[in-house]
Design an enzyme around this catalytic site. Structure first.
Site, short mmCIF file in Angstrom:
data_model
loop_
_atom_site.label_atom_id
_atom_site.label_comp_id
_atom_site.label_asym_id
_atom_site.label_seq_id
_atom_site.Cartn_x
_atom_site.Cartn_y
_atom_site.Cartn_z
N PHE A 222 -7.60 1.69 -6.08
CA PHE A 222 -8.06 1.32 -4.75
C PHE A 222 -9.16 2.28 -4.35
CE2 PHE A 222 -3.87 -0.60 -4.93
CZ PHE A 222 -4.20 -1.90 -4.57
N TYR B 173 -25.35 -12.31 -4.38
CA TYR B 173 -25.90 -11.69 -5.59
C TYR B 173 -27.42 -11.66 -5.55
CZ TYR B 173 -21.33 -11.47 -7.84
OH TYR B 173 -20.03 -11.15 -8.14
N GLU C 172 -15.22 -15.53 -10.25
CA GLU C 172 -14.80 -15.60 -8.86
C GLU C 172 -14.53 -17.04 -8.44
OE1 GLU C 172 -18.05 -13.41 -7.13
OE2 GLU C 172 -17.48 -11.68 -8.36
N THR D 104 3.32 1.20 -4.31
CA THR D 104 3.44 -0.11 -3.65
C THR D 104 3.36 -1.31 -4.60
OG1 THR D 104 1.11 0.08 -2.99
CG2 THR D 104 2.78 0.69 -1.37
#
Length: 407
Positions: free
Chosen positions: A397, A98, A140, A284
């Site tokens: 995606f 970052y 995260e 999927t």
């Protein structure tokens, strides 16, 4: 939370920054890749960079986050940042990166906006950036903890146990651990990243949904090779680097480098009626969800809607029908642009997907995956039918332009 002074500065300068944000992000990537070519070669998607999609997605995320600090909508902030955090975790992003982004982003802002970037303006946008960055870093870190890995340590080697054609241009790979131990479990709907070392030496990374049930000791992904094609604006999208590499070069016994599964398009832990909507290879994550639902003998009402170019292009077509058949209260609807010699029949149509005749139960949760225009259209149709916005979940995606779309 931003300080009151910073909020007023952001409010005053957001129109100017928003008008120049595409130029800023383009300049940012140019500067960062010039200084760190390894990031473009080994981390970022080169195809998205060439087409400008990543620049637009970054611009949209920054502008949306800034606007949401002025007119707070915590649910929308959480939605935007959760998707980014999961994508970052699937790439093994670490806090130090970052700092790199900050350096070149703020250099780009200064170059594009020039004298308009006073010390006060720079300080306000710096505060905004670090609010967003530190929130993502914390999210995260939580994802890494939940996955049982150290920060950024998400990569592992797996062996291809089985390769199988799911349609003419689509293959699935069953992946197993190299030492025979079970692979970690995952939530139905999640994805993993695959790193492919291409012929020019670049290490390119792409995400693929897990199309198997989480109860399996192995993982399965499905890869559709992407040919060069014409976009709606008349430009030519290049062939997919990684999808074609995997399709042509990976076979049983080969070893792949993949990550721990991540992703926030997961089934909620409740008994709400389900609506699974997909187009093309967007089936999927729905295959993973349906495999889980069938394996647990789920008895809630489930509607499965799929759109594709033709029956022969429909990956996992027979398996999808078998999974729906195993669920006592599931029903499937399909649309094909070209039915060939087949004729329309009950819940099978020629043309584009249309929710007009579909009955949707009160309280339904909808999950969407497919091309972005398809999902945006489905979202509008669902809202028109009374489905609550917070009950509409999606997976993108590639660059996520949904973040900038109206709520």
């Amino acid at each position: 939370m931003l300080s009151a002074t910073t909020k007023e500065t952001i409010r005053a300068t957001l129109p100017a920054v928003g008008a120049a944000i595409d130029d800023i992000t383009t300049q940012f990537y140019r500067k960062m890749f010039a200084a760190h070519p390894e990031l473009e070669r080994d981390l970022f998607n080169r195809g998205n960079q060439k087409q400008g999609g990543q620049q637009k997605a970054l611009a949209g995320a920054i502008a949306a986050f800034a606007a949401l600090q002025l007119e707070p909508d915590q649910a929308r902030v959480d939605l935007i940042l959760s998707r980014i955090a999961n994508k970052h975790a699937s790439l093994g992003i670490e806090p130090a990166q970052y700092q790199i982004v900050h350096k070149y982003l703020f250099e780009a802002i200064a170059e594009v906006l020039g004298d308009a970037v006073t010390a006060e303006v720079a300080a306000a946008w710096d505060e905004l950036y670090w609010l967003m960055a530190e929130t993502l870093i914390a999210m995260e870190a939580g994802l890494y903890r939940s996955a049982g890995v150290a920060v950024g340590d998400v990569w592992r080697q797996v062996r291809v146990r089985e390769r199988r054609h799911e349609s003419a241009d689509t293959v699935s790979f069953v992946l197993t651990s190299v030492d025979g131990t079970p692979l970690p479990s995952f939530s139905p709907g999640q994805y993993l990243s695959v790193a492919a070392r291409l012929e020019d030496g670049a290490r390119q990374i792409r995400q693929y949904s897990l199309s198997s049930a989480p109860s399996s000791e192995d993982w399965r992904i499905t890869v559709k090779r992407v040919d060069a094609h014409t976009l709606p604006d008349g430009s030519i999208a290049p062939a997919g680097e990684v999808s074609n590499f995997l399709y042509r070069n990976v076979f049983e016994g080969d070893v792949l480098e993949v990550t721990t599964p991540f992703g926030d398009l997961v089934l909620q832990d409740d008994d709400a009626p389900l609506l699974l909507i997909s187009a093309g290879i967007g089936c999927t994550p729905m295959m993973g969800m349906l495999s889980h639902l069938a394996g647990t003998a789920d008895s809630r009402p489930i509607s499965v809607l799929h759109a594709d170019r033709s029956p022969s292009n429909h990956a996992h077509r027979a398996e999808l029908a078998e999974l729906v058949e195993r669920l006592p209260y599931a029903v499937m609807y399909r649309w094909y642009e070209d039915l060939g010699a087949r004729r329309p029949e009950d819940r099978l149509w020629e043309g584009r997907a249309d929710l007009g005749e579909i009955t949707i139960a009160v309280g339904t949760r909808a999950y969407l995956c497919g091309p972005l225009p398809f999902m945006l259209g489905m979202r509008e149709a669902l809202l028109d039918k009374g489905v609550a916005a917070e009950n509409i979940h999606y997976e993108v995606f590639g660059p996520d332009s949904w973040a900038a779309a109206p709520a």
